[in-house]
Design an enzyme around this catalytic site. Structure first.
Site, PDB file in Angstrom:
ATOM      1  N   ASP A   1       0.830  -1.204   0.000  1.00  0.00           N
ATOM      2  CA  ASP A   1       0.000   0.000   0.000  1.00  0.00           C
ATOM      3  C   ASP A   1       0.863   1.253   0.000  1.00  0.00           C
ATOM      4  O   ASP A   1       0.631   2.195   0.762  1.00  0.00           O
ATOM      5  CB  ASP A   1      -0.937  -0.002   1.214  1.00  0.00           C
ATOM      6  CG  ASP A   1      -2.023   1.069   1.125  1.00  0.00           C
ATOM      7  OD1 ASP A   1      -2.283   1.567   0.009  1.00  0.00           O
ATOM      8  OD2 ASP A   1      -2.596   1.427   2.170  1.00  0.00           O
TER       9      ASP A   1
ATOM     10  N   HIS B   1      -2.587  -0.039  11.816  1.00  0.00           N
ATOM     11  CA  HIS B   1      -2.089  -1.340  11.380  1.00  0.00           C
ATOM     12  C   HIS B   1      -0.599  -1.319  11.069  1.00  0.00           C
ATOM     13  O   HIS B   1       0.010  -0.245  10.953  1.00  0.00           O
ATOM     14  CB  HIS B   1      -2.849  -1.797  10.131  1.00  0.00           C
ATOM     15  CG  HIS B   1      -2.847  -0.757   9.051  1.00  0.00           C
ATOM     16  ND1 HIS B   1      -3.902   0.099   8.835  1.00  0.00           N
ATOM     17  CD2 HIS B   1      -1.906  -0.411   8.142  1.00  0.00           C
ATOM     18  CE1 HIS B   1      -3.614   0.928   7.840  1.00  0.00           C
ATOM     19  NE2 HIS B   1      -2.412   0.620   7.400  1.00  0.00           N
TER      20      HIS B   1
ATOM     21  N   ARG C   1       0.568  13.235  11.210  1.00  0.00           N
ATOM     22  CA  ARG C   1      -0.723  12.912  10.605  1.00  0.00           C
ATOM     23  C   ARG C   1      -1.163  11.548  11.098  1.00  0.00           C
ATOM     24  O   ARG C   1      -0.462  10.548  10.903  1.00  0.00           O
ATOM     25  CB  ARG C   1      -0.593  12.913   9.079  1.00  0.00           C
ATOM     26  CG  ARG C   1      -1.839  12.480   8.311  1.00  0.00           C
ATOM     27  CD  ARG C   1      -1.502  12.450   6.828  1.00  0.00           C
ATOM     28  NE  ARG C   1      -2.629  12.038   6.002  1.00  0.00           N
ATOM     29  CZ  ARG C   1      -2.906  10.764   5.679  1.00  0.00           C
ATOM     30  NH1 ARG C   1      -2.155   9.784   6.139  1.00  0.00           N
ATOM     31  NH2 ARG C   1      -3.922  10.484   4.894  1.00  0.00           N
TER      32      ARG C   1
ATOM     33  N   ASP D   1      -2.904   8.606  10.493  1.00  0.00           N
ATOM     34  CA  ASP D   1      -3.490   7.919   9.351  1.00  0.00           C
ATOM     35  C   ASP D   1      -4.492   6.881   9.812  1.00  0.00           C
ATOM     36  O   ASP D   1      -4.218   6.068  10.699  1.00  0.00           O
ATOM     37  CB  ASP D   1      -2.381   7.249   8.535  1.00  0.00           C
ATOM     38  CG  ASP D   1      -2.931   6.417   7.401  1.00  0.00           C
ATOM     39  OD1 ASP D   1      -3.441   6.998   6.429  1.00  0.00           O
ATOM     40  OD2 ASP D   1      -2.880   5.172   7.500  1.00  0.00           O
TER      41      ASP D   1
ATOM     42  N   GLU E   1      -6.790  12.374  10.158  1.00  0.00           N
ATOM     43  CA  GLU E   1      -7.249  12.008   8.816  1.00  0.00           C
ATOM     44  C   GLU E   1      -8.493  11.135   8.937  1.00  0.00           C
ATOM     45  O   GLU E   1      -8.407   9.974   9.334  1.00  0.00           O
ATOM     46  CB  GLU E   1      -6.144  11.255   8.072  1.00  0.00           C
ATOM     47  CG  GLU E   1      -6.482  10.968   6.620  1.00  0.00           C
ATOM     48  CD  GLU E   1      -6.760   9.491   6.331  1.00  0.00           C
ATOM     49  OE1 GLU E   1      -7.228   9.193   5.218  1.00  0.00           O
ATOM     50  OE2 GLU E   1      -6.528   8.651   7.218  1.00  0.00           O
TER      51      GLU E   1
ATOM     52  N   HIS F   1      -2.558  11.628  -1.850  1.00  0.00           N
ATOM     53  CA  HIS F   1      -2.143  10.338  -2.391  1.00  0.00           C
ATOM     54  C   HIS F   1      -3.330   9.388  -2.540  1.00  0.00           C
ATOM     55  O   HIS F   1      -3.207   8.346  -3.190  1.00  0.00           O
ATOM     56  CB  HIS F   1      -1.103   9.706  -1.471  1.00  0.00           C
ATOM     57  CG  HIS F   1      -1.613   9.457  -0.092  1.00  0.00           C
ATOM     58  ND1 HIS F   1      -1.772  10.485   0.824  1.00  0.00           N
ATOM     59  CD2 HIS F   1      -2.030   8.343   0.532  1.00  0.00           C
ATOM     60  CE1 HIS F   1      -2.253   9.996   1.948  1.00  0.00           C
ATOM     61  NE2 HIS F   1      -2.425   8.697   1.800  1.00  0.00           N
ATOM     62  N   ASP F   2      -4.468   9.715  -1.932  1.00  0.00           N
ATOM     63  CA  ASP F   2      -5.682   8.916  -2.060  1.00  0.00           C
ATOM     64  C   ASP F   2      -6.572   9.506  -3.154  1.00  0.00           C
ATOM     65  O   ASP F   2      -6.193  10.443  -3.850  1.00  0.00           O
ATOM     66  CB  ASP F   2      -6.435   8.877  -0.729  1.00  0.00           C
ATOM     67  CG  ASP F   2      -5.751   7.984   0.287  1.00  0.00           C
ATOM     68  OD1 ASP F   2      -5.005   7.069  -0.115  1.00  0.00           O
ATOM     69  OD2 ASP F   2      -5.955   8.199   1.492  1.00  0.00           O
TER      70      ASP F   2
ATOM     71  N   TYR G   1     -15.558   5.104  -0.933  1.00  0.00           N
ATOM     72  CA  TYR G   1     -15.969   6.503  -0.822  1.00  0.00           C
ATOM     73  C   TYR G   1     -15.089   7.448  -1.632  1.00  0.00           C
ATOM     74  O   TYR G   1     -15.113   8.648  -1.428  1.00  0.00           O
ATOM     75  CB  TYR G   1     -15.946   6.940   0.648  1.00  0.00           C
ATOM     76  CG  TYR G   1     -14.652   6.644   1.387  1.00  0.00           C
ATOM     77  CD1 TYR G   1     -13.495   7.377   1.145  1.00  0.00           C
ATOM     78  CD2 TYR G   1     -14.603   5.640   2.338  1.00  0.00           C
ATOM     79  CE1 TYR G   1     -12.327   7.122   1.823  1.00  0.00           C
ATOM     80  CE2 TYR G   1     -13.433   5.373   3.033  1.00  0.00           C
ATOM     81  CZ  TYR G   1     -12.293   6.124   2.766  1.00  0.00           C
ATOM     82  OH  TYR G   1     -11.118   5.858   3.448  1.00  0.00           O
TER      83      TYR G   1
ATOM     84  N   ARG H   1      -5.485   3.915  -7.183  1.00  0.00           N
ATOM     85  CA  ARG H   1      -4.940   5.203  -6.770  1.00  0.00           C
ATOM     86  C   ARG H   1      -3.638   5.551  -7.470  1.00  0.00           C
ATOM     87  O   ARG H   1      -3.198   6.706  -7.446  1.00  0.00           O
ATOM     88  CB  ARG H   1      -4.773   5.220  -5.244  1.00  0.00           C
ATOM     89  CG  ARG H   1      -6.116   5.324  -4.525  1.00  0.00           C
ATOM     90  CD  ARG H   1      -5.982   5.246  -3.021  1.00  0.00           C
ATOM     91  NE  ARG H   1      -5.576   3.915  -2.597  1.00  0.00           N
ATOM     92  CZ  ARG H   1      -5.444   3.560  -1.328  1.00  0.00           C
ATOM     93  NH1 ARG H   1      -5.678   4.437  -0.374  1.00  0.00           N
ATOM     94  NH2 ARG H   1      -5.071   2.330  -1.006  1.00  0.00           N
TER      95      ARG H   1
END
Length: 486
Positions: A52, A90, A192, A194, A234, A291-292, A346, A400
């Site tokens: 990811d 995670h 940030r 995440d 975020e 980045h998303d 989303y 992405r």
């Protein structure tokens, strides 16, 4: 906490924009000199190119040696306000800690670090409870795995490669403290959080932005502040939830702004945007792209609590999504939803420039972003008015990646010469240098007209926009010579 600048910041992957941490700093010091006050350095941990794009760290406390060292990070932080990600929810399934749990199960010293279904539902869960869990992707957030010879349901909110932490356990909390210490020791002054909205799982709830989540965020914010770092949360969610969390942390993303600006420019009607400007939190980080993908849940009706309307109606959200697909010539459709792997339910995957497809519309949107209160962040692809990378999408199959181009130095130098990019750079420098932006903000207008004004003493700067005609004008008092050259 030391005072720090809150001018415009760049969002960038070091490997895709500069090639390394040092290469990114050379871009900021060289062709982009005087443009940015800070940088959000996207995951540079080991490995930066996992399942990811770095958001599945094997070692969250180590700089990937292919990108540089902590010394390189500290050198960047010495020149620019530095933001980095604390990946709260995670770690990678390939981490040493989880591999040990796979091998030894409950006999591993790290067994308490990772979350299984039985940690949250020790007596089991019925259909209603499981169906009520909020997840950004289709299906339930569990992956069957064998841990120490025993079959378990491991909690995996995002992908089976990303193993959720048990943040109710001392081992999970200690892990976050180690990562936070590494980041702040490396010069990071803005953290940030995440995926923090999913971090706390509580039986009988959606396990997303619950009261327990809010309490966890408040506690983690205190721990970050104690180390001298500001916190950015975020969360993609209903706009009222964003307003609520903003009151409890240093900064929250204004994720409603990107889709609202697209809706505004697609329809020529600024009413929904003006409504948001009246209620949005001022302590926001403003973005149009990251980045998303481009979030749409942030402007739609609440997906957790029924009866809470959004900033746009469901029909308007549908038209917005179709508008992105149409203006991108169908390219975004190939990268969104079931069309590509690693998808979020989303978000629409598309560069912001291709979502508008027009220089004037793009610059109008950027001007609004730079004028609304908050800390503006410009994504590296958006800085160069980048187009959809269909070759990268075809190669990886990751939606992405359409908006995660790998730039060569030659491409960067070429694109910095494009008129649309030069005009964007002028807007960024105005935002950084004009004294009026440190004063009072006022929004006005009706119909297709939008007027955004900042005033500080004798200094004044105004953005006048007609979103139907796609016309924009900036009027500003002269910038004092000392500020302009500083």
């Amino acid at each position: 906490m030391s005072a720090r600048r809150h001018g415009v910041q760049l969002i960038a992957y070091a490997d895709r924009f500069g090639g390394s941490v040092r290469g990114l700093r050379e871009l900021l010091d060289g062709p982009l000199a005087g443009t940015f006050d800070g940088v959000h350095l996207l995951p540079f941990f080991t490995p930066f190119d996992g399942a990811d794009a770095g958001f599945d760290p094997v070692d969250h406390t180590a700089v990937d040696p292919r990108l540089g060292t902590w010394a390189d990070v500290r050198e960047l932080a010495g020149r620019y306000t530095l933001m980095a990600d604390l990946i709260v929810n995670h770690v990678s399934a390939d981490s040493a800690e989880f591999r040990d749990v796979v091998a030894r199960g409950e006999g591993s010293e790290h067994a308490g670090m990772f979350l299984t279904m039985s940690d949250v539902y020790p007596d089991g869960a019925d259909e209603a409870e499981l169906a009520g869990i909020y997840r950004p992707r289709p299906g339930l957030p569990f992956t069957p795995m064998t841990l120490g010879g025993r079959r378990r349901l491991v909690w995996t909110t995002f992908t089976p490669q990303q193993i959720d932490l048990n943040l109710a356990a001392p081992a999970g909390q200690a892990y976050l403290d180690r990562v936070l210490a590494a980041l702040t020791g490396g010069g990071v002054s803005m953290v940030r959080l995440d995926a923090v909205g999913y971090a706390v799982k509580t039986a009988g709830t959606s396990s997303f932005m619950t009261p327990q989540t809010f309490a966890f965020i408040e506690d983690l914010t205190v721990r970050a502040r104690d180390r001298g770092a500001e916190v950015l949360v975020e969360i993609h969610s209903h706009f009222e939830r964003q307003v609520a969390i903003a009151a409890r942390v240093d900064r929250v993303y204004d994720f409603a702004l990107p889709p609202l600006l697209l809706h505004t420019l697609y329809t020529g009607d600024a009413a929904a945007l003006r409504r948001w400007l009246d209620v949005r939190p001022a302590n926001a980080v403003t973005v149009l792209d990251t980045h998303d993908g481009i979030g749409v849940v942030d402007v739609g009706p609440d997906q957790i609590e029924e009866g809470r309307p959004g900033l746009l109606t469901p029909a308007q959200v549908h038209d917005l999504v179709e508008g992105i697909h149409n203006r991108s010539g169908g390219q975004s459709r190939q990268a969104t939803g079931w069309a590509a792997s690693n998808v979020d339910i989303y978000q629409v995957n598309c560069t912001y420039y291709d979502a508008l497809g027009d220089d004037d519309a793009y610059l109008l949107a950027r001007a609004v972003q730079l004028f609304v209160p908050g800390v503006p962040q410009i994504y590296y692809v958006g800085l160069l008015a980048g187009r959809n990378d269909m070759e990268l999408l075809a190669r990886t199959g990751v939606g992405r990646d359409i908006n995660r181009h790998h730039y060569t130095r030659e491409e960067i130098e070429r694109d910095l010469g494009r008129p649309v990019v030069r005009r964007l750079l002028e807007l960024i420098r105005l935002r950084n240098t004009h004294p009026a932006f440190g004063g009072r903000f006022h929004a006005a207008g009706e119909g297709s007209a939008l007027e955004l004004t900042w005033e500080a003493g004798e200094h004044r700067v105004t953005l006048e926009a007609d979103v139907a005609a796609v016309q924009v004008r900036v009027r500003a008092t002269p910038v004092p010579e000392a500020r302009a050259s500083g």
